[in-house]
Design an enzyme around this catalytic site. Structure first.
Site, PDB file in Angstrom:
ATOM      1  N   PHE A 173       0.853  -1.183   0.000  1.00  0.00           N
ATOM      2  CA  PHE A 173       0.000   0.000   0.000  1.00  0.00           C
ATOM      3  C   PHE A 173       0.893   1.239   0.000  1.00  0.00           C
ATOM      4  O   PHE A 173       1.840   1.337   0.787  1.00  0.00           O
ATOM      5  CB  PHE A 173      -0.928   0.004   1.211  1.00  0.00           C
ATOM      6  CG  PHE A 173      -1.968   1.079   1.138  1.00  0.00           C
ATOM      7  CD1 PHE A 173      -3.067   0.943   0.297  1.00  0.00           C
ATOM      8  CD2 PHE A 173      -1.840   2.254   1.861  1.00  0.00           C
ATOM      9  CE1 PHE A 173      -4.025   1.948   0.199  1.00  0.00           C
ATOM     10  CE2 PHE A 173      -2.796   3.263   1.761  1.00  0.00           C
ATOM     11  CZ  PHE A 173      -3.886   3.110   0.927  1.00  0.00           C
ATOM     12  N   TYR A 182      -9.949   0.507  11.363  1.00  0.00           N
ATOM     13  CA  TYR A 182     -11.236   0.608  10.658  1.00  0.00           C
ATOM     14  C   TYR A 182     -11.517  -0.501   9.660  1.00  0.00           C
ATOM     15  O   TYR A 182     -12.543  -0.449   8.982  1.00  0.00           O
ATOM     16  CB  TYR A 182     -11.399   1.972   9.994  1.00  0.00           C
ATOM     17  CG  TYR A 182     -10.299   2.412   9.046  1.00  0.00           C
ATOM     18  CD1 TYR A 182     -10.263   1.947   7.740  1.00  0.00           C
ATOM     19  CD2 TYR A 182      -9.341   3.328   9.441  1.00  0.00           C
ATOM     20  CE1 TYR A 182      -9.276   2.377   6.869  1.00  0.00           C
ATOM     21  CE2 TYR A 182      -8.350   3.759   8.582  1.00  0.00           C
ATOM     22  CZ  TYR A 182      -8.318   3.283   7.296  1.00  0.00           C
ATOM     23  OH  TYR A 182      -7.349   3.702   6.427  1.00  0.00           O
ATOM     24  N   LYS A 183     -10.628  -1.458   9.562  1.00  0.00           N
ATOM     25  CA  LYS A 183     -10.900  -2.582   8.652  1.00  0.00           C
ATOM     26  C   LYS A 183     -11.513  -3.733   9.466  1.00  0.00           C
ATOM     27  O   LYS A 183     -12.679  -3.667   9.841  1.00  0.00           O
ATOM     28  CB  LYS A 183      -9.627  -2.970   7.916  1.00  0.00           C
ATOM     29  CG  LYS A 183      -9.082  -1.842   7.020  1.00  0.00           C
ATOM     30  CD  LYS A 183      -7.805  -2.275   6.319  1.00  0.00           C
ATOM     31  CE  LYS A 183      -7.167  -1.113   5.572  1.00  0.00           C
ATOM     32  NZ  LYS A 183      -7.931  -0.707   4.375  1.00  0.00           N
ATOM     33  N   ARG A 231     -11.798  -6.389  -5.714  1.00  0.00           N
ATOM     34  CA  ARG A 231     -11.522  -7.068  -4.434  1.00  0.00           C
ATOM     35  C   ARG A 231     -12.817  -7.528  -3.765  1.00  0.00           C
ATOM     36  O   ARG A 231     -13.756  -6.744  -3.622  1.00  0.00           O
ATOM     37  CB  ARG A 231     -10.801  -6.118  -3.468  1.00  0.00           C
ATOM     38  CG  ARG A 231      -9.471  -5.617  -3.947  1.00  0.00           C
ATOM     39  CD  ARG A 231      -8.664  -4.985  -2.824  1.00  0.00           C
ATOM     40  NE  ARG A 231      -9.408  -3.932  -2.112  1.00  0.00           N
ATOM     41  CZ  ARG A 231      -8.900  -3.204  -1.112  1.00  0.00           C
ATOM     42  NH1 ARG A 231      -7.648  -3.438  -0.694  1.00  0.00           N
ATOM     43  NH2 ARG A 231      -9.621  -2.270  -0.534  1.00  0.00           N
ATOM     44  N   ASP A 248       3.365  -4.032   8.784  1.00  0.00           N
ATOM     45  CA  ASP A 248       2.092  -3.325   8.627  1.00  0.00           C
ATOM     46  C   ASP A 248       0.998  -4.388   8.609  1.00  0.00           C
ATOM     47  O   ASP A 248       0.958  -5.236   7.705  1.00  0.00           O
ATOM     48  CB  ASP A 248       2.113  -2.509   7.334  1.00  0.00           C
ATOM     49  CG  ASP A 248       0.814  -1.733   7.117  1.00  0.00           C
ATOM     50  OD1 ASP A 248      -0.228  -2.102   7.690  1.00  0.00           O
ATOM     51  OD2 ASP A 248       0.849  -0.759   6.334  1.00  0.00           O
TER      52      ASP A 248
END
Lengths: 410, 410
Positions: free
Chosen positions: A123, A220-221, A369, A195
């Protein structure tokens, strides 16, 4: 729904947890890898904090409602979910900001070295933050090197101070071998920074047991903490004497409320605090994490693998794997909690899926995704997603003129 | 309440705004300079965002509910309140983190200079962040110098890249002359960075007109954005070509959703974005700012000066200014929106005041702060505070054994 999916859902021990979330029964939400669904407990918690604590008790709430401790409280709630003993995890700022702190600390841990090594294709914020630090420090003190996975071991030379890796790649959903790569970093004399954005909460982690040096992760995932929920940092206890991070704000001071003129870092991870934390957002994450008291990350991982495996089989049966390239590895241990498909028309497909109630996302330029969040996704969701995609592909609905222009924000 | 205060309240044009806040009628809240009171509109806004937007619309909310634009939206709402034209203010991160970005930019604006000059005695996080940057860059590239106010002009030499000042001192409530000090910085060839934590929303500001280079400010004091509300940055448009800030996270990229490998900053202040913003906290601030549509900062300032002047007179009449040292200047233009009193027993006094329903705060080691927020404080609040303090002093209630030990967090 197929009989097989119905049977799988019927025997799913996590199925009852779905009712802890607010979900639209008309949709299949397969984007929890981007924004987790709303745990119902968050609604009351936020309301109580806003109206009851802030509204009624105002400034006193910092003490009486323990706002001041929230970064530690939330960090300690996350710790067992990532295989960390107490005292090593703090909830604070964003992943981006935290990477800057940890990369600085990593360079301080290896003062004779200057390279941050990472994989190309992770990312982008991870590399961007390293670029920012490298540019600030200059090439004599810091250099970012990016290599492909096949060149990683060769590149792990004696210049490398920090190996910065993302456990699950956001595009492919590939899950890297944390044990082997941590060992490789240590054998090369580097520290390792993981990460965990796409793995915390859905892949069992053993940071302490593997001797991981540092980690960051996302609220938040899979932790369902709400849009832009604060992130977390992990720093292994053996490095707590050498925390050196330049974002030395007042709440990271050892005696913040003495207002002394010179910065003196708080012990351990508390030194990663900087400014005043966004309490309302942090309270949401704190409440969201309570869902994990009902299960274990191991159970979540079992269901995650079953869901993605089932979805892959459904795609295969419907002939879709001949039309779209599956980027996600087939071997379970190399798979995160998503299935990523590549196609030139991925943007149109993502929009047609969303219109049909299957919420997925798109990553530029050509990736579709399907994220599976075992706390609330069902095998029926997988069937619906596969069937809907099959329809869209067969009917070429992805080519609709409405999807011809892709907006800047996807 | 005195007849005079009652008359002042009766003719106060801002008095009707008090009903826009949730306030406990049994207390006088004089700590809005630390945490602003809850605007009632925030309750619904937060509820709607959590339950309606996040809960129902999930990931789509980034576009359909314009979450992605919030840093700009909120920034533009703040802009007219600080005398800035559009395109120069962004709501993002905390003051601490933002200082690091702006100080880095300030050094980049004056590459031949290396000193950050500031006043000793400002809120510590400002100096701490400068220390963090200076330590990271090393003495050849950055040095923090702190001087007392009387030495400021002498210290403004040709080494100074950035003059970093806080407009209203958090301890004394002294308001510095932004026009004169900005001019002095510019005459010395430095750029100026103003911390508006204790002035934004309560002191009229004219950043553009004064040619201020950079500023940061707080969302949770006079803007009433809630605990730890995100902060804001201002960068004068004339510097937008040279934004250089090392916290180069993905949302500060010019094309964040292209996920390109190299960082390319977004134009202007948007480059100060870093990670994903805490949306729920930002929505609270966004809603809180709507209160300002009902009035002007000029009207707020008029009432602020009347309140602090009245309070000072009441203290005088009750003989309290002989017992406690008033740190806040008497001249209106040198006064922020608080009255600060110094006394060895300030801690005990603050606790006795709070127990009596007058919410003030204490700043170590010996300062008692009475903050006046004109949007919801009344002249009756000033009378109650003065009378209660007079009682406490006369009865020596500050010496109660319960107040003998001061906690670490005050």
């Amino acid at each position: 729904v197929t009989a097989e999916a119905a049977a799988l859902d019927a025997q799913d021990a996590l199925a009852p947890l779905r009712k802890l979330f607010k979900l639209n029964p008309a949709t299949s939400y397969l984007d929890g890898n981007s924004l987790g669904a709303l745990p119902l407990g968050v609604i009351d918690a936020v309301q109580r904090t806003v109206s009851g604590e802030w509204g009624d008790d105002l400034i006193a709430s910092w003490n009486t409602h323990n706002w001041i401790d929230l970064p530690v409280t939330v960090g300690e709630k996350i710790a067992p979910l990532i295989g960390a003993q107490a005292g090593q995890v703090l909830c604070v700022d964003s992943i981006s900001i935290n990477l800057f702190k940890l990369l600085s600390t990593g360079l301080a841990l290896r003062p004779e070295r200057r390279v941050i090594l990472t994989l190309s294709g992770d990312f982008p914020t991870d590399a961007y933050m390293a670029q920012g630090l490298a540019q600030l420090l200059g090439p004599d003190r810091c250099e970012l090197r990016r290599v492909s996975a096949d060149r990683l071991h060769t590149a792990l030379d004696t210049d490398v101070a920090v190996l910065m890796l993302t456990q699950v790649n956001y595009r492919s959903g590939e899950c890297y071998d944390m044990a082997a790569l941590t060992r490789a970093a240590h054998e090369a004399g580097a520290v390792v920074l993981w990460d965990l954005a796409h793995s915390a909460g859905v892949v069992p982690l053993a940071l302490d047991a593997l001797g991981v040096d540092m980690a960051v992760g996302c609220g938040y995932k899979y932790f369902n903490g709400g849009p832009g929920a604060p992130a977390f940092v992990y720093l292994n206890r053996r490095h707590h004497d050498v925390v050196q991070q330049p974002l030395s704000g007042w709440l990271g001071h050892s005696q913040a409320f003495e207002f002394s003129p010179d910065y003196l870092p708080a012990p351990g991870v508390r030194a990663f605090q900087a400014g005043t934390p966004p309490i309302i957002s942090m309270v949401a994450l704190n409440a969201a994490l309570d869902v994990f008291a009902h299960t274990s990350v191991a159970a979540i991982r079992d269901k995650s693998l079953a869901l993605t495996e089932h979805f892959r089989e459904l795609l295969q049966e419907r002939g879709l794997l001949e039309r779209l390239e599956c980027l996600t590895p087939e071997e379970p241990e190399r798979r995160g909690s998503q299935i990523s498909l590549r196609h030139d028309q991925a943007w149109g497909m993502s929009q047609a899926l969303i219109e049909a109630g299957v919420i997925v996302d798109f990553r530029a330029p050509d990736i579709l995704r399907f994220g599976f969040a075992p706390l609330y996704n069902s095998f029926a969701d997988a069937v619906r997603a596969a069937d809907t995609l099959a329809d869209i592909v067969r009917e070429e609905r992805y080519a609709d003129a409405r999807y011809s222009k892709r907006p800047a924000v996807t």
